[in-house]
Write a protein that holds these residues in place. Sequence first.
Motif, PDB file in Angstrom:
ATOM      1  N   ASN A 153     -27.978   9.406   5.905  1.00 33.42           N
ATOM      2  CA  ASN A 153     -26.585   9.416   6.354  1.00 33.42           C
ATOM      3  C   ASN A 153     -26.482   9.075   7.832  1.00 33.42           C
ATOM      4  OD1 ASN A 153     -24.481  10.405   4.256  1.00 33.42           O
ATOM      5  ND2 ASN A 153     -26.262  11.674   3.864  1.00 33.42           N
ATOM      6  N   CYS A 189     -16.999   8.391   1.413  1.00 29.17           N
ATOM      7  CA  CYS A 189     -16.966   9.744   1.961  1.00 29.17           C
ATOM      8  C   CYS A 189     -16.696   9.677   3.456  1.00 29.17           C
ATOM      9  CB  CYS A 189     -18.303  10.440   1.736  1.00 29.17           C
ATOM     10  SG  CYS A 189     -18.811  10.482   0.026  1.00 29.17           S
ATOM     11  N   ASP A 190     -16.126  10.729   3.994  1.00 28.57           N
ATOM     12  CA  ASP A 190     -15.849  10.802   5.418  1.00 28.57           C
ATOM     13  C   ASP A 190     -17.151  11.066   6.164  1.00 28.57           C
ATOM     14  OD1 ASP A 190     -14.943  11.185   7.971  1.00 28.57           O
ATOM     15  OD2 ASP A 190     -13.663  12.894   7.494  1.00 28.57           O
ATOM     16  N   SER A 206     -17.074  13.916   8.867  1.00 22.42           N
ATOM     17  CA  SER A 206     -16.759  15.292   8.518  1.00 22.42           C
ATOM     18  C   SER A 206     -17.981  16.180   8.659  1.00 22.42           C
ATOM     19  CB  SER A 206     -16.232  15.382   7.077  1.00 22.42           C
ATOM     20  OG  SER A 206     -17.293  15.247   6.158  1.00 22.42           O
ATOM     21  N   ASP A 257     -12.232  16.504  -3.328  1.00 19.96           N
ATOM     22  CA  ASP A 257     -13.225  17.100  -2.429  1.00 19.96           C
ATOM     23  C   ASP A 257     -13.572  16.187  -1.266  1.00 19.96           C
ATOM     24  OD1 ASP A 257     -13.322  19.379  -4.014  1.00 19.96           O
ATOM     25  OD2 ASP A 257     -15.020  18.653  -5.188  1.00 19.96           O
ATOM     26  N   ASN A 258     -12.555  15.558  -0.693  1.00 18.94           N
ATOM     27  CA  ASN A 258     -12.715  14.690   0.474  1.00 18.94           C
ATOM     28  C   ASN A 258     -13.551  13.442   0.177  1.00 18.94           C
ATOM     29  OD1 ASN A 258     -11.731  14.440   3.089  1.00 18.94           O
ATOM     30  ND2 ASN A 258     -13.672  15.036   3.991  1.00 18.94           N
ATOM     31  N   VAL A 259     -13.568  13.005  -1.094  1.00 17.71           N
ATOM     32  CA  VAL A 259     -14.305  11.811  -1.510  1.00 17.71           C
ATOM     33  C   VAL A 259     -13.361  10.886  -2.272  1.00 17.71           C
ATOM     34  CG1 VAL A 259     -16.214  10.930  -2.903  1.00 17.71           C
ATOM     35  CG2 VAL A 259     -16.479  13.079  -1.673  1.00 17.71           C
ATOM     36  N   TRP A 260     -13.257   9.648  -1.817  1.00 21.92           N
ATOM     37  CA  TRP A 260     -12.484   8.633  -2.520  1.00 21.92           C
ATOM     38  C   TRP A 260     -13.379   7.895  -3.505  1.00 21.92           C
ATOM     39  CZ3 TRP A 260      -7.416   7.880  -2.696  1.00 21.92           C
ATOM     40  CH2 TRP A 260      -6.619   8.352  -1.655  1.00 21.92           C
ATOM     41  N   THR A 261     -12.866   7.641  -4.714  1.00 21.73           N
ATOM     42  CA  THR A 261     -13.563   6.822  -5.700  1.00 21.73           C
ATOM     43  C   THR A 261     -12.606   5.738  -6.168  1.00 21.73           C
ATOM     44  OG1 THR A 261     -14.859   8.727  -6.428  1.00 21.73           O
ATOM     45  CG2 THR A 261     -14.823   6.823  -7.886  1.00 21.73           C
ATOM     46  N   TYR A 309     -24.168  14.484   2.580  1.00 24.47           N
ATOM     47  CA  TYR A 309     -23.891  13.936   1.256  1.00 24.47           C
ATOM     48  C   TYR A 309     -25.190  13.552   0.567  1.00 24.47           C
ATOM     49  CZ  TYR A 309     -18.967  13.567   2.486  1.00 24.47           C
ATOM     50  OH  TYR A 309     -17.679  13.848   2.837  1.00 24.47           O
ATOM     51  N   TYR A 330     -19.399  17.627   6.347  1.00 27.34           N
ATOM     52  CA  TYR A 330     -20.236  17.438   5.173  1.00 27.34           C
ATOM     53  C   TYR A 330     -21.140  16.222   5.298  1.00 27.34           C
ATOM     54  CZ  TYR A 330     -16.789  20.626   3.281  1.00 27.34           C
ATOM     55  OH  TYR A 330     -15.973  21.708   3.082  1.00 27.34           O
ATOM     56  N   GLY A 331     -20.697  15.202   6.035  1.00 28.69           N
ATOM     57  CA  GLY A 331     -21.427  13.947   6.100  1.00 28.69           C
ATOM     58  C   GLY A 331     -22.699  13.998   6.923  1.00 28.69           C
TER      59      GLY A 331
END
Length: 106
Positions: A45, A98-99, A102, A69-73, A3, A104-105
């Motif tokens: 990260n 964010c996860d 995952s 996209d797997n992101v909470w706001t 991220y 992505y993280g």
Amino acid sequence: MAYQLYRNTTLGNSLQESLDELIQSQQITPQLALQVLLQFDKAINSALAQRVRNRVNFRGSLNTYRFCDNVWTFVLNDVEFREVTELVKVDKVKIVACDGKSKYGL
């Protein structure tokens, strides 16, 4: 790919400004600057996931939320943050989550 959220922190902005100066003075290439930023993304990260153990409780009124996209706001109003002996009150806060586990993280 990690991220890129932390590029907008004080540390991330300072790094980007320094890299821009080095590019302008032709001491590094833009490709090298991009590699440095990508390494920064991975390192920050990883460090936050492995080294930070503090916990803060918060309470507020939920204004809006979104999951994309797997992101909470979350946007909250009238928020109180509590850590053992400290209390901080703010009118509005935006939380991006964010996860971290995952692909992505980290």
